[in-house]
Design an enzyme around this catalytic site. Structure first.
Site, PDB file in Angstrom:
ATOM      1  N   SER A  95       0.843  -1.199   0.000  1.00 52.36           N
ATOM      2  CA  SER A  95       0.000   0.000   0.000  1.00 52.36           C
ATOM      3  C   SER A  95       0.875   1.244   0.000  1.00 52.36           C
ATOM      4  O   SER A  95       1.935   1.277   0.631  1.00 52.36           O
ATOM      5  CB  SER A  95      -0.910   0.000   1.230  1.00 52.36           C
ATOM      6  OG  SER A  95      -1.493   1.275   1.429  1.00 52.36           O
ATOM      7  N   SER A  96       0.402   2.291  -0.655  1.00 50.77           N
ATOM      8  CA  SER A  96       1.166   3.546  -0.683  1.00 50.77           C
ATOM      9  C   SER A  96       1.164   4.253   0.663  1.00 50.77           C
ATOM     10  O   SER A  96       1.875   5.254   0.835  1.00 50.77           O
ATOM     11  CB  SER A  96       0.611   4.480  -1.767  1.00 50.77           C
ATOM     12  OG  SER A  96      -0.749   4.782  -1.529  1.00 50.77           O
ATOM     13  N   CYS A  97       0.411   3.747   1.646  1.00 49.28           N
ATOM     14  CA  CYS A  97       0.482   4.327   2.992  1.00 49.28           C
ATOM     15  C   CYS A  97       1.836   4.044   3.639  1.00 49.28           C
ATOM     16  O   CYS A  97       2.157   4.606   4.694  1.00 49.28           O
ATOM     17  CB  CYS A  97      -0.649   3.802   3.867  1.00 49.28           C
ATOM     18  SG  CYS A  97      -0.489   2.069   4.324  1.00 49.28           S
TER      19      CYS A  97
ATOM     20  N   TYR B 174      -1.379   0.037  10.177  1.00 52.15           N
ATOM     21  CA  TYR B 174      -1.502  -0.683   8.907  1.00 52.15           C
ATOM     22  C   TYR B 174      -0.232  -0.517   8.083  1.00 52.15           C
ATOM     23  O   TYR B 174       0.296  -1.484   7.506  1.00 52.15           O
ATOM     24  CB  TYR B 174      -2.709  -0.150   8.150  1.00 52.15           C
ATOM     25  CG  TYR B 174      -2.970  -0.814   6.819  1.00 52.15           C
ATOM     26  CD1 TYR B 174      -3.551  -2.077   6.741  1.00 52.15           C
ATOM     27  CD2 TYR B 174      -2.656  -0.169   5.627  1.00 52.15           C
ATOM     28  CE1 TYR B 174      -3.807  -2.686   5.518  1.00 52.15           C
ATOM     29  CE2 TYR B 174      -2.908  -0.766   4.395  1.00 52.15           C
ATOM     30  CZ  TYR B 174      -3.480  -2.015   4.355  1.00 52.15           C
ATOM     31  OH  TYR B 174      -3.728  -2.617   3.140  1.00 52.15           O
TER      32      TYR B 174
ATOM     33  N   LYS C 174       2.586  -3.349   6.694  1.00 49.99           N
ATOM     34  CA  LYS C 174       2.953  -3.500   5.287  1.00 49.99           C
ATOM     35  C   LYS C 174       4.474  -3.383   5.094  1.00 49.99           C
ATOM     36  O   LYS C 174       5.064  -4.103   4.276  1.00 49.99           O
ATOM     37  CB  LYS C 174       2.223  -2.462   4.439  1.00 49.99           C
ATOM     38  CG  LYS C 174       0.728  -2.706   4.338  1.00 49.99           C
ATOM     39  CD  LYS C 174       0.436  -4.046   3.685  1.00 49.99           C
ATOM     40  CE  LYS C 174      -1.034  -4.312   3.493  1.00 49.99           C
ATOM     41  NZ  LYS C 174      -1.303  -5.633   2.883  1.00 49.99           N
TER      42      LYS C 174
ATOM     43  N   HIS D 116     -14.333   3.865   0.185  1.00 51.89           N
ATOM     44  CA  HIS D 116     -13.334   4.899  -0.099  1.00 51.89           C
ATOM     45  C   HIS D 116     -13.925   5.899  -1.090  1.00 51.89           C
ATOM     46  O   HIS D 116     -15.108   5.832  -1.423  1.00 51.89           O
ATOM     47  CB  HIS D 116     -12.052   4.250  -0.602  1.00 51.89           C
ATOM     48  CG  HIS D 116     -11.375   3.406   0.434  1.00 51.89           C
ATOM     49  ND1 HIS D 116     -10.748   3.944   1.538  1.00 51.89           N
ATOM     50  CD2 HIS D 116     -11.247   2.063   0.568  1.00 51.89           C
ATOM     51  CE1 HIS D 116     -10.253   2.970   2.291  1.00 51.89           C
ATOM     52  NE2 HIS D 116     -10.550   1.820   1.721  1.00 51.89           N
TER      53      HIS D 116
END
Length: 308
Positions: A106-108, A135, A139, A179
């Site tokens: 994920s880009s988070c 989260y 990742k 979302h």
């Protein structure tokens, strides 16, 4: 000649189901156990399942996911469950002798204040966004675990895709869990059905977001299986361009056929001004997303109409 056997975790989620319905999926045999069939939080069960079936590849797309409110309300669960799931799948693959694993992240993972476009070398170079830090840490853990195992055993290859924001068929449209794009689809559809003349947008609508159709990510994943050895170990998957929140609302309204007006509530939060991934590695690999925004919204809206 028998087909290659691929285990996909999270095969019943949006990304997993888009992979399984992709035209190239018929070239392979897939294992896509439900959570009832395989609890990924239980290492012994994951170990037994992978050892028994001995897949040629694993696509790891499973995880506990949710929006900002869920992440803030349950940070322990988002950290621990996702660490456990990532650890169990990757270690069980190593123990079972599965040498090729494609990990979807994920880009988070990127620092909250990193400059856009976000390049892969920025990971772990700054503070994470606090609202989904648990989260993001999970990742990063999975990515690093795969890299560490490769250091100890070069024959084990765990490669990580970092997709930008996604939407598409099999998405969640419930306002409590959805979302941005599925939320807009639901809101504008209801406005059309109820003959509302206006729809509210939080903030001024100028914040920019990068959303890719999930079917395009599925295409990249299956291309990754085809050319696993040649692709980078860590790579963003995205569009390399973005749209404003206002543009997403207008695009959805055009597809749905609603011609009302938008009203901005400037008292509401808007989040980060921009979050755009770099696609330099992706371009060098030779892949680009093919769906336009309106094409992706139209396919997603068609699915929405059949599911409401």
């Amino acid at each position: 000649m028998s087909k290659l056997l691929i285990l996909i975790t999270g095969g019943r989620g949006m990304v997993g189901r888009n992979i399984l319905e992709h035209p190239k999926a018929k070239l392979y045999s897939f294992l896509a156990p439900t959570s009832a069939e395989l609890d990924l939080r239980d290492f012994s069960k994951v170990q037994e399942y992978i050892s028994t079936h001995s897949p040629s590849y694993i696509i790891h797309a499973a995880g506990r996911v949710g929006g900002i409110q869920a992440n803030m309300a349950h940070p322990v669960d988002f950290l621990v469950e996702n660490v456990d799931i990532g650890r169990n799948v990757i270690l069980a693959a190593r123990n079972a002798g599965v040498k090729k694993l494609l990990n979807l992240s994920s880009s988070c993972m990127y620092p909250r204040n990193a400059p856009n476009p976000l390049s892969e070398d920025l990971i772990l170079k700054g503070e994470l966004e606090p609202t989904n830090e648990g989260y993001a840490l999970a990742k990063i853990f999975a990515m690093r675990l795969g890299q560490y195992i490769h250091q100890e055993d070069p024959s084990f290859r765990c490669k990580t895709f970092i997709p930008c924001n996604l939407y598409g068929r099999f998405d969640k449209f419930d306002p409590k869990h959805s979302h941005l794009i599925p939320a807009i689809i639901h809101k504008v559809h209801q406005a059309k059905v109820d003959k509302q003349q206006a729809v509210e947008i939080w903030g001024d609508g100028n914040a920019r977001r990068e959303f890719m159709y999930a079917g395009d990510l599925a295409d990249a994943v299956l291309r990754g299986i085809e050319s696993f050895d040649e692709m980078p170990d860590l790579m963003n998957i995205g569009l390399g361009s973005d749209f404003s929140i206002n543009e997403y609302y207008r695009a959805v309204a055009k597809v749905i056929g609603w011609d009302g007006e938008f009203i901005h509530d400037l008292s509401k939060p808007v989040g980060m001004k921009q979050k755009l991934v770099s696609i330099d590695r992706q371009k060098n690999w030779g892949w680009t997303a093919s769906s336009t925004l309106e094409e992706g919204i139209a396919k997603t809206y068609d699915f929405y109409l059949k599911s409401v």
